[in-house]
Design an enzyme around this catalytic site. Sequence first.
Site, PDB file in Angstrom:
ATOM      1  N   SER A  61       0.829  -1.204   0.000  1.00 16.04           N
ATOM      2  CA  SER A  61       0.000   0.000   0.000  1.00 16.04           C
ATOM      3  C   SER A  61       0.860   1.249   0.000  1.00 16.04           C
ATOM      4  CB  SER A  61      -0.975   0.019   1.185  1.00 16.04           C
ATOM      5  OG  SER A  61      -1.970  -0.946   0.974  1.00 16.04           O
ATOM      6  N   HIS A  62       1.761   1.282  -0.938  1.00 16.46           N
ATOM      7  CA  HIS A  62       2.590   2.464  -1.141  1.00 16.46           C
ATOM      8  C   HIS A  62       3.203   2.393  -2.533  1.00 16.46           C
ATOM      9  CE1 HIS A  62       5.747  -0.273   0.778  1.00 16.46           C
ATOM     10  NE2 HIS A  62       6.179  -0.072  -0.444  1.00 16.46           N
ATOM     11  N   ALA A  63       3.807   3.499  -2.931  1.00 19.66           N
ATOM     12  CA  ALA A  63       4.549   3.537  -4.194  1.00 19.66           C
ATOM     13  C   ALA A  63       5.955   4.037  -3.898  1.00 19.66           C
ATOM     14  CB  ALA A  63       3.857   4.477  -5.184  1.00 19.66           C
TER      15      ALA A  63
END
Length: 151
Positions: free
Chosen positions: A63-65
């Site tokens: 849940s991140h980039a």
Amino acid sequence: MDALNLELVCVLQPLESPKLLEFPKIADGRSCLCFVEARKHVPFDIERVYYINDVPYGESRGSHAHKSLHQVIIILSGSLTVDLDDGESLKSYQLSRADQGLFCPPGYWRNMREFKSGTVCLVLTSAHYDVYDYIRDYDEYLAWRHHPVLR
Ligand code: TYD
């Protein structure tokens, strides 16, 4: 004099494409041995390796980039699903083979889910840990992806 017509449009910056990499595999009656060489089997210099295990049932990670980090995800044992979202569309990869790695270029919103019990996941990365390379808020991610352009 012609009027100057400026139209504000949003375009997504192009990203490198994710892909499944195949690694050499030496299997004999005793076991299976795979190996990975930097710049040969993965398209970058490996600066850091991290690994994930003991994931509780139903838990997800990610849940991140990352703005600039290149990564390759290898499943040493078990299986999981990786979702890669470019801000417009999402593609899912089911990983379960130790002789394959998922090349994750920078710029994708990533989620890892459906960890089978006992899964061990190895991640090869192109840089040392950098907290400023992360985007952890999805709206912020979309804003980062949609740079406005004048034409
Ligand atoms: P994070 O990258 O958010 O893990 P995941 O995407 O699997 O949920 O990292 C979780 C925590 O671990 C966070 O506090 C940062 C820390 N961390 C490091 O210190 N070094 C590392 O190499 C990594 C990947 C994470």
